[in-house]
Structure formats: structure tokens, C-alpha cells
Scaffold this motif. Sequence first.
Motif, PDB file in Angstrom:
ATOM      1  N   LEU A  79       0.834  -1.198   0.000  1.00  0.00           N
ATOM      2  CA  LEU A  79       0.000   0.000   0.000  1.00  0.00           C
ATOM      3  C   LEU A  79       0.873   1.253   0.000  1.00  0.00           C
ATOM      4  O   LEU A  79       0.592   2.219  -0.730  1.00  0.00           O
ATOM      5  N   ILE A  80       1.925   1.243   0.806  1.00  0.00           N
ATOM      6  CA  ILE A  80       2.830   2.390   0.859  1.00  0.00           C
ATOM      7  C   ILE A  80       3.468   2.628  -0.509  1.00  0.00           C
ATOM      8  O   ILE A  80       3.541   3.770  -0.994  1.00  0.00           O
ATOM      9  N   LEU A  81       3.927   1.558  -1.150  1.00  0.00           N
ATOM     10  CA  LEU A  81       4.525   1.696  -2.479  1.00  0.00           C
ATOM     11  C   LEU A  81       3.509   2.221  -3.493  1.00  0.00           C
ATOM     12  O   LEU A  81       3.842   3.047  -4.361  1.00  0.00           O
ATOM     13  N   THR A  82       2.283   1.765  -3.388  1.00  0.00           N
ATOM     14  CA  THR A  82       1.249   2.218  -4.322  1.00  0.00           C
ATOM     15  C   THR A  82       0.899   3.680  -4.084  1.00  0.00           C
ATOM     16  O   THR A  82       0.721   4.456  -5.036  1.00  0.00           O
ATOM     17  N   GLU A 100       7.009  -8.008  -6.720  1.00  0.00           N
ATOM     18  CA  GLU A 100       6.884  -8.779  -5.476  1.00  0.00           C
ATOM     19  C   GLU A 100       5.647  -9.673  -5.508  1.00  0.00           C
ATOM     20  O   GLU A 100       5.672 -10.793  -4.965  1.00  0.00           O
ATOM     21  N   LEU A 101       4.566  -9.208  -6.104  1.00  0.00           N
ATOM     22  CA  LEU A 101       3.359 -10.019  -6.202  1.00  0.00           C
ATOM     23  C   LEU A 101       3.630 -11.306  -6.976  1.00  0.00           C
ATOM     24  O   LEU A 101       3.280 -12.411  -6.522  1.00  0.00           O
ATOM     25  N   LEU A 102       4.270 -11.184  -8.106  1.00  0.00           N
ATOM     26  CA  LEU A 102       4.551 -12.371  -8.911  1.00  0.00           C
ATOM     27  C   LEU A 102       5.607 -13.251  -8.241  1.00  0.00           C
ATOM     28  O   LEU A 102       5.524 -14.485  -8.308  1.00  0.00           O
ATOM     29  N   TRP A 143      -4.545  -6.589  -1.711  1.00  0.00           N
ATOM     30  CA  TRP A 143      -4.517  -6.997  -3.111  1.00  0.00           C
ATOM     31  C   TRP A 143      -5.551  -6.267  -3.978  1.00  0.00           C
ATOM     32  O   TRP A 143      -5.213  -5.810  -5.075  1.00  0.00           O
ATOM     33  N   PRO A 144      -6.801  -6.136  -3.573  1.00  0.00           N
ATOM     34  CA  PRO A 144      -7.764  -5.468  -4.465  1.00  0.00           C
ATOM     35  C   PRO A 144      -7.358  -4.037  -4.816  1.00  0.00           C
ATOM     36  O   PRO A 144      -7.512  -3.606  -5.965  1.00  0.00           O
ATOM     37  N   PHE A 145      -6.834  -3.299  -3.838  1.00  0.00           N
ATOM     38  CA  PHE A 145      -6.472  -1.911  -4.113  1.00  0.00           C
ATOM     39  C   PHE A 145      -5.285  -1.830  -5.068  1.00  0.00           C
ATOM     40  O   PHE A 145      -5.323  -1.077  -6.055  1.00  0.00           O
ATOM     41  N   SER A 167      -4.143 -17.234  -8.199  1.00  0.00           N
ATOM     42  CA  SER A 167      -3.806 -17.124  -6.777  1.00  0.00           C
ATOM     43  C   SER A 167      -4.998 -16.607  -5.972  1.00  0.00           C
ATOM     44  O   SER A 167      -5.253 -17.082  -4.858  1.00  0.00           O
ATOM     45  N   ILE A 168      -5.733 -15.644  -6.518  1.00  0.00           N
ATOM     46  CA  ILE A 168      -6.922 -15.140  -5.824  1.00  0.00           C
ATOM     47  C   ILE A 168      -7.942 -16.262  -5.649  1.00  0.00           C
ATOM     48  O   ILE A 168      -8.585 -16.386  -4.591  1.00  0.00           O
ATOM     49  N   LEU A 169      -8.083 -17.096  -6.651  1.00  0.00           N
ATOM     50  CA  LEU A 169      -8.983 -18.243  -6.550  1.00  0.00           C
ATOM     51  C   LEU A 169      -8.535 -19.180  -5.429  1.00  0.00           C
ATOM     52  O   LEU A 169      -9.359 -19.677  -4.647  1.00  0.00           O
ATOM     53  N   ASP A 170      -7.222 -19.420  -5.313  1.00  0.00           N
ATOM     54  CA  ASP A 170      -6.695 -20.254  -4.217  1.00  0.00           C
ATOM     55  C   ASP A 170      -7.037 -19.641  -2.864  1.00  0.00           C
ATOM     56  O   ASP A 170      -7.428 -20.357  -1.922  1.00  0.00           O
ATOM     57  N   HIS A 171      -6.884 -18.331  -2.745  1.00  0.00           N
ATOM     58  CA  HIS A 171      -7.227 -17.651  -1.492  1.00  0.00           C
ATOM     59  C   HIS A 171      -8.702 -17.862  -1.154  1.00  0.00           C
ATOM     60  O   HIS A 171      -9.057 -18.198  -0.012  1.00  0.00           O
ATOM     61  N   GLY A 172      -9.559 -17.649  -2.138  1.00  0.00           N
ATOM     62  CA  GLY A 172     -10.993 -17.762  -1.899  1.00  0.00           C
ATOM     63  C   GLY A 172     -11.401 -19.154  -1.470  1.00  0.00           C
ATOM     64  O   GLY A 172     -12.258 -19.317  -0.583  1.00  0.00           O
ATOM     65  N   ARG A 173     -10.814 -20.181  -2.071  1.00  0.00           N
ATOM     66  CA  ARG A 173     -11.195 -21.552  -1.719  1.00  0.00           C
ATOM     67  C   ARG A 173     -10.792 -21.896  -0.292  1.00  0.00           C
ATOM     68  O   ARG A 173     -11.524 -22.610   0.411  1.00  0.00           O
ATOM     69  N   ILE A 174      -9.654 -21.393   0.158  1.00  0.00           N
ATOM     70  CA  ILE A 174      -9.258 -21.622   1.550  1.00  0.00           C
ATOM     71  C   ILE A 174     -10.231 -20.921   2.491  1.00  0.00           C
ATOM     72  O   ILE A 174     -10.711 -21.505   3.482  1.00  0.00           O
TER      73      ILE A 174
END
Length: 649
Positions: A79-82, A100-102, A143-145, A167-174
Amino acid sequence: MNNLPHVCNFTEVCNYIRRYSPDYIQRTMHSADMALQGKLILSGTRGQWLVVGNPPEWHDNKVNNNGYIWMLNRMNHWLILTYAYLFSNQRKYIDRVLLELLDWIESCPAPALTVDVKEAQRVYGSVDPWRQLEVGERVGNVWPFVIRVMDQIPGMLDSARPTILKSILDHGRILREVCPKFWPNADHNYYLTEMWGLYSIALNFPALEESAEWGAFAQQELERCMSSQFSKQGGQLEGCPSYHNFTTIYMGKVALLARKNGISLSEAFVERFRQAMNYCIQTCRPTGQVVPWGDSDADYKAAVTLSLGALFLGENNLVRLLQSLMGEQKFVNAIIPLLFDYPELLSLTGLLNSLNVPAAEELDEPPRVFWDKELDQVSIRSDWSRQAFSVFFVCRTPVYNGHAHIDPSSFDFTAWGQPLVVDPGRYNYWWLEERRKFKSAAWHNTLTINGKDPFEYLSSWEYGPQKQGKIEYVVDSGDWIRASAVHHNYEPIIHRRDLVMFTGQFLLVLDEVSGLTEQDTVQLNWHLDAVQSHWNEDRQIAYTQSNEVNVAVWTAGRKVYGERKEASISDKMDHLRPSTRVIMSDYGGMAGVRRYATVLFPFRGKFQQDQLRSLEVYEKNGQAFCQMKLDHSSYEVVFKYYGKQEGEA
């Protein structure tokens, strides 16, 4: 890529911040430049910059502190970097976020999904980037922002898009399949955070095939969280104002995201949310700081809570009142991170455009007495000005969970804009000796027997058995407000404490301890927000002399011997500043009942001892009394209040 609910004019927000808080931009750019060098401040780094790797070494616990791994993998520095990119328009900052995300997605593949509870607890409850709480935190808050900002840069996500969505799909399933197994009663702040993360995925990334079901399920569970985690009077059940604020902030984000997508929440949710706003303002000192009770910080996050509440409820009174307490600049600095996601704040009537808030007396003020009977917490204040006298008083045992401290019948006292006799805060969750000190009864403003805690400290998150402790009554009689607590954790010894605040004058503390043997010793512990204090042995008075507003602590009833010790206060995680503890000890020699009357007397300038003329405890007609002569006024107060209960809160 996503369908975030706000079409934000980032230029307008940046221009506003440049105008009203240039220091914030300077701090943000410095932190962003440190992040480009691979340096962050995280849990366990003790407020110092540490090289975390370039890109970060996501699994490497460099300081042997669990929180270090967890905080690193929440990616708050993105967030700070953005923000730095938005302030400067320099691509290096947002490019670093994508790099860093990738790198994180490649370095930290999602573990195989399991819904076996025991195995899931091992996999998702460990010191790992995929601990379930971090899963919810990062897809709810980060992540969304950053993805939204990247989406506005032509071509930036073209090749990365499928990888990120996977990766977002993996997060959601957990979050959907695993987390409900952990929290069937929806009664923990982890679950609220996790369901906020799932709700965020569902509404921000509606193209995912599971989004519709995830959104409906998350909303159902968030409704349950609101019902099970907040008292009827609005307090989050852990009883820690910081945890109340962060959970209520998430609920505010849920409410605003739902409304932007045309989704209605239940009337019960909205009403409990409204009560949570009231609890928020009541657990602030008159300076606008949050009372650092339990695992809490003395920060200004209440501004964030109440701003979101004002946006959703359309009720501005409490946020305007808080701004009058904090002052314009502190308030603006506190809510700046909100503006990028909620630019509506820029036009919230009377809040930011003019920065010309009416005086507190012109606003509709909340009651000056607040008693959350489920949490056994009382907030009392002389008025709603910054110069008010205020006390936050709690007696709740058994405690709700490990975020509470060992402090039944302790309190936090502020007068004339200065915290005087205070709760020290939390400091850190992991450094065991420091954690023990900040949790101990001796570091709080409470009474101990034989130098022991009222219940056993077993670990950072665990206590021994406890007996009942509660607030018994609260009475507002106009010129004075009285609250009474009793706890049985030293059984057969029982401690009863009454606080009587004479509005705008002083605070009287009446302690009655019954069931003592001759050998039992009693300690009155006071944590003073000052680096210098003095002890007058003859008059049994301790007083500070290091602030613009100071306090004298004067005890009578038994002969006590004073001792001063260096201590610390933690206004925020991992940060310390010096303070003073005063311990007034009664070394015994009397069985049965012992009583102590202590006056906490604020003053400005040099201490004038002749202001405190006399203080004594005596019995008359089978009742115990305290009699005082302060300046030119005399007072007589009964130890056990049996008067009419008019004005009972």
C-alpha cells in the motif's frame, strides 16, 4: 480485472493530501524508498528498519518472531509503495509491487486444500505465508487496491492477469472451505477477518465462477459475526478497544462494499454497527486517543472507525465530535489512507472540506457515562471537551481470551488533556518477559495481594483459573460519578474498589480488602505517565513533576511505604517510552478488613502540598467513611454506597 466499487479520482485525493498533510507524503515516500531497498519495519524488529530481502524472503523468520512472518505476508508495505506511485507518478514504485506479487505467487504456492480440521489447523495455523488469517487480511485489505491501480495502467497486467487470478482463486477456496471448519460459532476476530477477505474477493472479482456463492456465504457469516462478536451495547467481546476498532473498520468496509453493489444488510447488523460507533467514541480519551486497554494501542484509529460509520450510516455527529477532540491535523493524518478507497470523505458535509468543526458543546453529545454490562467496562467523563476528566474502569473476570491483561479493577485516568495514571499498552506479543510485565497486575493501576497476580500467567496467550469479577453499579449524581467493582480472584480475600470522580476536580479511589490474615501484604500499584516522580514518606504522597499537567497520588487508611520504579509505556506495537511505577505497600499486621482511600489530584505548575490538607479513613455507626479537605473544600464519602439509585447508568 476486477469490479471495485469506487471510481476514484486519485489526482483529487493526492492534491488534497498535499494541501493538508505534506508531512504524510514525505513519510510515505521515505518508507517507500526504504521498501525499494528491501527494508521494512515489522513485528519483532523493535521499530527499526530491517533488510527483509529484495524481493522479500517470504519464509525466512529473520528475528525469530512469529509475527514477523505473518506481518510480512500481509504485504501492507505494498500500500505504501502504491501511494508513493500515486503521489509521484514514478513507475518504479508500482512496478516493485507487481514484481513482489509475482515473486510471492511463485515462491509461496498454495498448500493442497484440506478440510480435515486437524490437518487444516496444522497447515493453515502455522508460521507460514498461508496462515488463514493472513489469507483474509491480504485479499481484504491489500490486493484489491493495488490490483485496481495496476489495472488503470495500460498493459501492465496483460501477461500477469491469469497468474494473479489463479492465486486469488486459491485464497478464496481456503477462506470458503477451510475457515468455517475452525470457527463454527463465528465468535473470533480471525473469522470476521477471513469472511471479510472472502466478501472482498466475491464483490471485487465477480468474474470468478465461485464469486456469487462466496458473496452470499460471506455475507451470511459476517451477519453471524456481528451478532456473536459484539455486545448489545456495541463492544467487541474481547474488550480491547484496538480490536474493537479493527473489527468494526472491517464491518464498515463490508457495509460500504455491500451498498455499492446494491446489497442490503439486516436491520440487526445495522443497529449493532451503530452501537459499535458509540462504543468507539466512549473508549477514547478526551485527547481522541484510544484507551490502550488489553492488547491495544493508544492510537487514533477511532477516526477511521467513525469515518466509515459516518459514510455508511449518514450520521456525522460522532466523527465531528472526535475531530474536535483530536484536532484537525491529527484527524486528517489518521484517515488519509481511507481517502483512496473512499473519496466520498472529501465531500462529507462539514467533515473535510471546511475543516471548521463546531466546538464540542455545539454538537449532540453522547452520555458522559457509558457502562457495557456484558464487558464489565465503564467509561465516565466530566464532559465532552478535550480538557475533560475521564476514567476508563474495567473489572471482568474470567477474561474473554488471551488479549486481556491481568488487571481486574484497574483504570486509565486523563485530565486537562494529559493522560496521567494510565494503562501501559501491550508492546509486543512475543518477547516473553516484556509481555509478562505489560500484562501483569503490578504494571496496572490495581491492587495486588502478597505481590502476586490475581490469577496465573501461563504464557503469552494463556492464564490459570479465575474467579468472578464484575462492575456492580454506576451512578451519575451530577457533581460526582461513582462506579463500583468487586472481584474474588484472591479468595478467601475479596477486593472491592469504588471510583468516585468529582467532576473537573479529582478522582477518589476507595479500596476495601476483606478476608486478610495478619501476614498478608497489600500493594497499591500506580502507573504514572511521567518520567519523574517524588515520594513524601511523611504524608504518603507521590507526585509527578515532568509534564505541563501533573498528578499527586495521596493515600490514607493504613500506613503505606512508597517505592518508585522505572517502567515503560507502549503507545504502539514494538515502541517503548519511559514512565514511572509507584508501589504503595502495606506490610500487614492486621487481620480482617483493611481500607485505603487514595486521591488522584491533577495540578498545573509546581506541586503545592498545602492544597491537600487532610485525608483520613474512619468508621461511624458501623460504616466506613473517607473524609478529605482539599484546597478550601471538605468531602465525606462512604465506602459502600447505599444511596438512592437515581441516575444509575
